[in-house]
Every structure is written in C-alpha cells, then in structure tokens.
Scaffold this active site. Structure first.
Site, PDB file in Angstrom:
ATOM      1  N   ASP A 214      -1.454   6.902   6.570  1.00  0.00           N
ATOM      2  CA  ASP A 214      -0.018   6.846   6.853  1.00  0.00           C
ATOM      3  C   ASP A 214       0.220   6.768   8.353  1.00  0.00           C
ATOM      4  O   ASP A 214      -0.316   7.571   9.122  1.00  0.00           O
ATOM      5  CB  ASP A 214       0.655   8.091   6.276  1.00  0.00           C
TER       6      ASP A 214
ATOM      7  N   ASP B  68       8.002   2.375   8.032  1.00  0.00           N
ATOM      8  CA  ASP B  68       7.502   3.370   7.092  1.00  0.00           C
ATOM      9  C   ASP B  68       6.493   2.763   6.132  1.00  0.00           C
ATOM     10  O   ASP B  68       6.860   2.046   5.207  1.00  0.00           O
ATOM     11  CB  ASP B  68       8.678   3.960   6.310  1.00  0.00           C
TER      12      ASP B  68
END
Length: 443
Positions: free
Chosen positions: A326, A106
């Site tokens: 991201d 992440d």
C-alpha cells in the site's frame, strides 16, 4: 483511505471508450503530502513533527483494514474534519473546459470522486468546487448502467419521469466515518504529463459528490482510486495502458525531487535487478495482496532467516496473500509474533543497546546513528527477494535510529517507506508486481 462501500471485483465490459493514449504511455508527478510542492505543506512544522504525524496516520490507516462494521452515511451526519489519511497526491483536471483539482492517490480504493456543486454538504475546499453544469462533457449515468451495477452500495435518484432514466447515486463510506454521496457520472480527465503535453481521457466514470464529510482536508478535493476493482482508474484506462502502472517514491520529501507515477508502456519495469511476485485479491475489497514467505536479516550467509509459520493464526504470515502492499501506509506492519522474532534477530546483528523512542512512536530504536552499522532486510516474497537497504528501514529520530516497522494484530501491510527508491510496477493483466532498485530522484 480504505472504503467500506467498495466496488465488487468483476470484469465488466464498461460502456466507456477512453481517448487513445499514445504509444509510450504517460508519467505524472506523485506529490508527497509533506513535500514543499504539496498544498498540505506547512513550513512552520518541523521535519520530526511531520514524521510523527505521518506515523500516527499510518497507525490509523492500518486499523481500518480490519474494521468489521459497515458505516452507513446519512445526510444529517456531523463529523469533525481532520487531515485525510492518504500520503500522495495527484494533480489533474476534470471536465471541458478543464478544472484543476488535487486528489489523494489511493492504491487501496477504487472509487475516484471529487466534490461537486450544488453542495448539500461540502467540506471546506481551497480550490474551486467542480460544477458539472459548466462542463460540456459531463454526463450522469442511469441506474441500469454497468458502472452503477458494479457499485456495492448505490441507489436510484429522481422520480423517473416518463422517458427519463433515473440517475445512479453512489454512497461511499470509510471506516473512519468519512463519507461521500453523489451522482455516478462520466467526464474527461486531463493529466499533466512529464513530456509537457497533457493527456486527456474521455468518459471516465467517477463520483460527483454533493454530500461529503469526515476526515478530509481543504487542500484536496477528493480521491483517485488506483485499486484493482472494475471502476478504478487503472481498470478504466484498460487496454489503452495495457493494465499497467508504476511508481517510484523518492526518499527525501524535503528536496526538489518529486515521486512519479506512470501508465502504459512507460510503466513497464524491466532490465537487470527486476524481480516479480504475483498478487491476489481477497474478500470484498480489491487491495493488492502479496505472499511473504520469510524475512532475512543482513547477509544471507549469516543465516539469520525468520521462517513464516505455516498457519494463519494471529501473529503469523501463513497462507497465500498474507500482506497488503500500500502506498498510503507509511510504516510496514508485521504480525506481533513475527515482529518480535525480527526484533530478536536484529539484536544479534546490531551492536548496541536498544533504546526507547522518547516520542513513543517507534517500537525499536538504537543510539548508534551510523547507518553503516545496520543490516539490510530482505523480504522474500513468492518468487521474488526484495532487499531493503538500511537507509529505508531505519529512520533517524534525534540521536536515535529507529526501525520503520511496527507490530500489529491486524492485517500485515508493506508500507511506503519500505518502497522508497524502488521502481514498482503493477501489471493487472499478469497479476504481478515487479520491483527494481532505482534512484527515484533521477527517474
């Protein structure tokens, strides 16, 4: 996943002394959750259905960025379990002797954590749950420790008997009401390197979760944080990797090739074709924000350039740090006004009639399935122009080709489909991200 109880971004001199990583750094596999190498993989699900599921996760994930209300987890919370929102996995081992585990990678979060025994509540996990009592190198951290102070939401656990420090307990919640609660501790993390020689790093701070629930999947055991906060894995490895990591995402998750993530000297992005742009941190959370100045459709000589409005009103990309990069969001999300402008410009270049996606997933599709008829898009970041070939900006959906981007009224996000076949390096010392066009299947 995007944490609502994240670490504050402060430069702490952590009481951590990682094992020295050899010169050259190390590289490990970054496994797409829909690839045959993934524990999530289900051969009975069609490629188109896997794509549709990924897009749905993408919409859910980007909505979490603008979640304003904090979710406070309680021990008695009951939450249904759904697949987690991350798109890439890392395999590693924790403890001594090492216990193999699979964590969601992440770049939007800092806290690394895994489920631990004893369980107050644990979601179903296919692999063995980590038992800290069986690890010789496991150590709980006291409330007064710097890592505990770095947590936005922590408490002191235990009665604090005379001569015994109270244990630091973390409470980490996500906007989708997932949560993990447990002890802040250190232990040895061991990574399987592409060189064949495992890399072990001691005293890594992580969360040993005894109470976990929400949108987790039995194929994983927790999360490994690659964000910019002080307790992310990258920050903890610190000088041993020069504050550098990079990844290279393959375009076809169904083939035998696997994406890679590198740390240290192996993460340096250099040579012909490299462009770099600064990143910034904004607000409470340590996401990597880039500054997008314009989007160019096709060849520059055509003059189809969409200038970004100079303000920060809804529908604009004005201001510094206006788009998050991201790895866990599939599509690229642009403010609605910018997307409409881009849609109009594409209509001037692409010959053919726009069609509706019958599945209702993609916003802009064309019937012409010849990818050579579609233009590249250039994202002009501050100091760097990144040209995205049509092969990664348009996705085949049946007999249609659809734009792998979508409008949003939330924060803009540069998603992982737009990052495929680029070697992307993060330098937390220089505070910049570099892009190099690369055949990631050969990286």
């Amino acid at each position: 996943m995007y944490p609502l109880f994240a670490f504050s971004f402060v430069h702490l001199l952590l009481l951590i002394t990682p094992t020295k990583i050899e010169a050259g750094g190390f590289t490990v596999d970054l496994i797409h959750r829909d690839s045959p190498q993934s524990p999530f993989y289900d051969p009975s699900i069609s490629k188109s259905d896997r794509l549709a599921n990924a897009i749905r996760r993408s919409f859910s994930r980007v909505a979490r960025f603008n979640e304003l209300s904090l979710y406070t987890p309680h021990v008695d919370t009951q939450s249904p379990l759904f697949p987690s929102g991350g798109e890439y996995l890392m395999r590693l081992s924790i403890g001594t002797p090492p216990l193999k585990t699979t964590l969601l990678a992440d770049t939007g979060g800092d806290l690394s954590w895994t489920q631990c025994r004893p369980c107050v509540k644990c979601f179903k996990q296919n692999s063995t749950i980590f038992d800290p009592k069986k690890s010789r190198t496991y150590k709980e951290l006291p409330c007064g420790s710097q890592p505990c102070k770095a947590l936005r939401n922590s408490t002191c656990k235990g009665a604090g008997k005379k001569g015994t420090a109270r244990i630091c307990e973390y409470r980490y919640g996500y906007a989708d009401k997932s949560y993990t609660i447990g002890d802040v501790a250190t232990d040895t993390f061991t990574f399987g390197s592409s060189s064949g020689r495992p890399v072990s790093v001691g005293k890594i701070v992580f969360g040993c979760g005894h109470n976990n629930g929400g949108t987790y999947n039995s194929a994983t055991t927790g999360v490994i944080g690659l964000g910019g906060g002080s307790l992310s894995l990258v920050r903890q490895l610190g000088d041993s990797i020069g504050g550098k990591f990079s990844y290279c995402l393959v375009t076809n998750v169904d083939d035998k090739f696997t994406s890679k993530i590198s740390f240290g000297d192996k993460a340096v992005v250099s040579g012909p074709g490299v462009v770099s742009t600064p990143f910034v941190f904004k607000g409470k959370f340590n996401y990597y924000y880039l500054t997008l100045e314009s989007i160019i459709v096709g060849n520059k000589r055509l003059g189809y350039e969409t200038k970004m409005p100079p303000d920060t009103r809804s529908g604009s990309l004005g201001g510094e740090g206006n788009i998050i990069i991201d790895s866990g969001t599939v599509l690229t999300f642009l403010p609605s006004g910018i997307f409409t402008d881009l849609e109009s410009q594409l209509g001037k270049v692409i010959k053919g009639k726009p069609m509706k996606d019958p599945g209702g997933v993609f916003k802009l599709c064309y019937r012409d399935d010849n990818i050579d008829h579609y233009p590249s898009l250039t994202f002009k970041f501050k100091g760097a122009e990144v040209e995205l070939p049509a092969l990664i900006t348009f996705f085949q959906v049946g007999k249609l080709l659809c734009l792998a981007m979508a409008p949003t009224d939330d924060v803009a996000v540069f998603g992982n489909l737009s990052q495929e076949n680029f070697l992307i390096g993060y330098d937390l010392v220089k505070k910049q991200i570099s892009f190099k066009p690369t055949n990631c299947s050969k990286y």
